[in-house]
Structure formats: C-alpha cells, structure tokens
Design a protein around this motif. Structure first.
Motif, PDB file in Angstrom:
ATOM      1  N   TYR A   1       0.846  -1.201   0.000  1.00 56.51           N
ATOM      2  CA  TYR A   1       0.000   0.000   0.000  1.00 56.51           C
ATOM      3  C   TYR A   1       0.887   1.260   0.000  1.00 56.51           C
ATOM      4  O   TYR A   1       1.823   1.388   0.796  1.00 56.51           O
ATOM      5  CB  TYR A   1      -0.907  -0.016   1.246  1.00 56.51           C
ATOM      6  CG  TYR A   1      -1.590   1.299   1.519  1.00 56.51           C
ATOM      7  CD1 TYR A   1      -2.684   1.701   0.751  1.00 56.51           C
ATOM      8  CD2 TYR A   1      -1.133   2.146   2.536  1.00 56.51           C
ATOM      9  CE1 TYR A   1      -3.304   2.923   0.991  1.00 56.51           C
ATOM     10  CE2 TYR A   1      -1.750   3.361   2.784  1.00 56.51           C
ATOM     11  CZ  TYR A   1      -2.830   3.744   2.008  1.00 56.51           C
ATOM     12  OH  TYR A   1      -3.437   4.957   2.251  1.00 56.51           O
TER      13      TYR A   1
ATOM     14  N   THR B   1      -0.348   7.899   1.499  1.00 52.17           N
ATOM     15  CA  THR B   1      -0.666   9.204   0.918  1.00 52.17           C
ATOM     16  C   THR B   1       0.395  10.191   1.411  1.00 52.17           C
ATOM     17  O   THR B   1       1.140   9.894   2.363  1.00 52.17           O
ATOM     18  CB  THR B   1      -2.049   9.701   1.394  1.00 52.17           C
ATOM     19  OG1 THR B   1      -1.973   9.910   2.810  1.00 52.17           O
ATOM     20  CG2 THR B   1      -3.141   8.691   1.071  1.00 52.17           C
ATOM     21  N   LEU B   2       0.394  11.354   0.789  1.00 50.36           N
ATOM     22  CA  LEU B   2       1.382  12.366   1.184  1.00 50.36           C
ATOM     23  C   LEU B   2       1.219  12.730   2.667  1.00 50.36           C
ATOM     24  O   LEU B   2       2.189  12.868   3.410  1.00 50.36           O
ATOM     25  CB  LEU B   2       1.186  13.607   0.310  1.00 50.36           C
ATOM     26  CG  LEU B   2       2.472  14.338  -0.066  1.00 50.36           C
ATOM     27  CD1 LEU B   2       3.422  13.390  -0.791  1.00 50.36           C
ATOM     28  CD2 LEU B   2       2.151  15.544  -0.924  1.00 50.36           C
ATOM     29  N   GLU B   3      -0.048  12.860   3.080  1.00 55.50           N
ATOM     30  CA  GLU B   3      -0.330  13.214   4.490  1.00 55.50           C
ATOM     31  C   GLU B   3       0.156  12.114   5.433  1.00 55.50           C
ATOM     32  O   GLU B   3       0.721  12.395   6.484  1.00 55.50           O
ATOM     33  CB  GLU B   3      -1.829  13.419   4.733  1.00 55.50           C
ATOM     34  CG  GLU B   3      -2.354  14.776   4.390  1.00 55.50           C
ATOM     35  CD  GLU B   3      -2.713  14.843   2.925  1.00 55.50           C
ATOM     36  OE1 GLU B   3      -3.462  13.962   2.494  1.00 55.50           O
ATOM     37  OE2 GLU B   3      -2.215  15.746   2.235  1.00 55.50           O
ATOM     38  N   GLU B   4      -0.122  10.863   5.055  1.00 54.93           N
ATOM     39  CA  GLU B   4       0.296   9.742   5.904  1.00 54.93           C
ATOM     40  C   GLU B   4       1.824   9.704   6.010  1.00 54.93           C
ATOM     41  O   GLU B   4       2.377   9.512   7.105  1.00 54.93           O
ATOM     42  CB  GLU B   4      -0.238   8.419   5.328  1.00 54.93           C
ATOM     43  CG  GLU B   4      -1.721   8.221   5.553  1.00 54.93           C
ATOM     44  CD  GLU B   4      -2.327   7.091   4.737  1.00 54.93           C
ATOM     45  OE1 GLU B   4      -3.458   6.678   5.047  1.00 54.93           O
ATOM     46  OE2 GLU B   4      -1.677   6.630   3.770  1.00 54.93           O
TER      47      GLU B   4
END
Ligand SMILES: C[S@@+](CC[C@H](N)C(=O)[O-])C[C@H]1O[C@@H](n2cnc3c(N)ncnc32)[C@H](O)[C@@H]1O
Length: 289
Positions: free
Chosen positions: A47, A50-53
């Motif tokens: 997986y 995301t950029l935020e994660e």
C-alpha cells in the motif's frame, strides 16, 4: 513510498539513533497511524502511503527519535492484556507491574467474602486498580493519586473497562484522602507502585523516562524509599489481620524496606521478595499478623 519501504526507513533511522526496539517501534507507530492491527500491516506491505500519511509518519518518527515514548505517541499501552489510555500525566504502565497484579489476584482468589477491599495508592493510569477490578468481580477498589490529571485518566480507563462502579478515586497524599472513611482494619490488600527511583539516579535514566514521564511518578527521594516510609505506618493500620501489603520497588531496595518495616514495630509476618523476569527484586510483600 509503500508500507514496506516506510518500515525499512523507520527501522534504519531508529537503529541509527540507538533505539532498542527499532523494528517494533516502527511497526507500532505505523499501525497506529493507519489504524490497523499487525496482521493488517503485513497484508498491506504494497500500500502506497498518501502524502499526508507519509508526513505524519515522519513526524512520529522524529518525535520518537528525540525520546518521546511510543505509548505517549499512540496514546495507548497494553497492561494485563487490556488496552489502557495513557498520556504524559501518567507513568506508562510497565510489564514488571503485572507481577504485582498477578500475585495480588492470586492472594485474593483464596479469600472468603462477597466483597474484598483493595487500596491502590499512586494509581496513575489506573493500571493496577482497573485490571484487578476487571479480573475479580468481588473487588471494591479505593484508588488514590496526588495528580488530578492522572485521576481523570484513571477514571476514563475504569469507564472503558466497565469497572467504574467498583473503583472510587481520591485525590491527595497517600492514605490521607481515605482518613474519614473509617477503614481501619478493613483492607484485604494494599498495592502501591509509588515513586521509588533515588533522586540521584534520575539523571541516569533513559531519555524517554527522564525527560518525558512525570517526575512525580519517579522521584522517591534520597534512597528512593522516602514515600514508602511515609506510607508504612498508615498501611499497617488499614489492613485487616491477614491482609497483604504489596510494594513495587527497584533493585537493591528490598532488604532495606523489609528491615524498616520490622524496625517500625509493626506486626508483619511472611514478608517475601518477588523477583521480575530479569531476576531483579521487584515487589515486597508483607502480610499483617
Ligand atoms: C510509579 S507511578 C505508578 C502508576 C501506576 N500505579 C502504575 O503502576 O503504572 C506513581 C504514581 O504515584 C503518584 N504519587 C506520587 N506521590 C504520591 C503521593 N504522595 N500520594 C499519592 N500519589 C502519589 C504519582 O502521581 C504517580 O501517578
């Protein structure tokens, strides 16, 4: 960056920073961030974060490298197989304290009576009080702490685990908040994991302990036993005959404490020193005659 790559990076970062549990910390923080269990993490190796994660994971990693305990970063700690909410107002419950809880439960199991009275002095997150109440439905627990913030959290933990109705929380110094309750000779067991680190040893503790955990949960005065010395006389008064006092201690403190107990003219019998899995003195038990 996928989960596998993120874990490898974090592990290397942690290992370079000298963290003992580099792999475990990397996994626990990512599991927390993604809101999944270990099995889920392993199934999602590919997986892509995301950029935020990715940003949030990096932030957690940086805080961990500076020494912030994993439990404060996630807000959770497992104790006696139960999930406890923790925050910087409380000491992170330690696996060693489970030894005290296990021995306490075993002692109480054989006691007659519909209801047994337990006092937990210095309850912190409520780890001792809540796990004991959860595992023995006959227990009524009076839990004391001098930190109001700790008590708020302990009450929350009691509610989460469905034992709030059997635990009464008190704010104040040692047994003082219980003094109007006429408990003399009524307690079946008194458990205390009060601060026992000698003041001079605090600066030598690992950074995650010395810089992040509350000083009020650690500092036990010159030889670490100042607070227990103040607790002992009152504890003897509140215990029933045949009741048990259990004090968590550090290495090298057991003999001094046992000597002090006998020297105080109290009638204790069957004192015992319980060792932890690393072979260090961890709990002093004393039964009131
Ligand atoms: C070592 S922590 C233990 C917390 C919890 N019992 C556990 O085992 O994880 C000690 C706790 O004792 C509390 N404490 C320190 N001095 C105290 C005192 N004089 N009276 C009551 N509580 C005290 C601290 O606020 C802290 O929550």
């Amino acid at each position: 960056m996928n989960v596998r790559e993120a874990l490898v990076k974090a592990r290397v970062f942690f290992a370079d920073a000298g963290l003992e549990n580099a792999s475990l910390d990397a996994e626990v923080l990512l599991m927390h961030l993604l809101g999944i269990e270990r099995a889920g993490l392993y199934m999602r190796f590919d997986y892509v974060l995301t950029l935020e994660e990715a940003k949030a994971y990096r932030c957690l990693i940086e805080r961990r490298v500076k020494g912030e305990p994993v439990a404060y970063l996630t807000g959770h700690k497992e104790f006696m197989g139960m999930d406890f909410i923790v925050n910087p107002a409380v000491l992170v419950p330690r696996p060693e304290t489970e030894i005290l809880v296990e021995r306490a439960l075993k002692f109480l199991e054989g006691k007659p009576g519909e209801e047994l009275l337990v006092l937990d002095i210095g309850t912190g997150s409520g780890a001792i009080a809540v796990s004991m109440a959860r595992m023995n439905s006959r227990l009524r627990v009076y839990a004391v702490d001098c930190s109001r913030d700790a008590l708020v959290l302990a009450q929350h933990n009691a509610a989460i685990h469905g034992v709030a109705g059997r635990i009464h929380f008190f704010h104040g110094d040692l047994l003082y908040p219980l003094s109007n309750l006429a408990l003399e000779g009524k307690a079946d067991l008194i458990a205390a994991n009060l601060p026992y680190v000698p003041s001079g040893d605090i600066s030598g503790l690992p950074v995650d302990v010395r810089s992040y955990e509350p000083q009020i949960a650690l500092n036990g005065g010159l030889d670490g036993l100042d607070i227990y010395r103040r607790l002992l006389p009152g504890a003897g008064d509140l215990l029933k005959s045949g009741g048990l006092l259990m004090l968590e201690i550090g290495p090298g403190q057991a003999d001094v404490l046992v000597q002090e107990m006998t020297g105080m003219g109290m009638v204790w019998c069957c004192s015992e020193i319980v060792f932890d899995y690393a072979g260090r003195e961890r709990v002093v038990l004393a039964e009131k005659e």
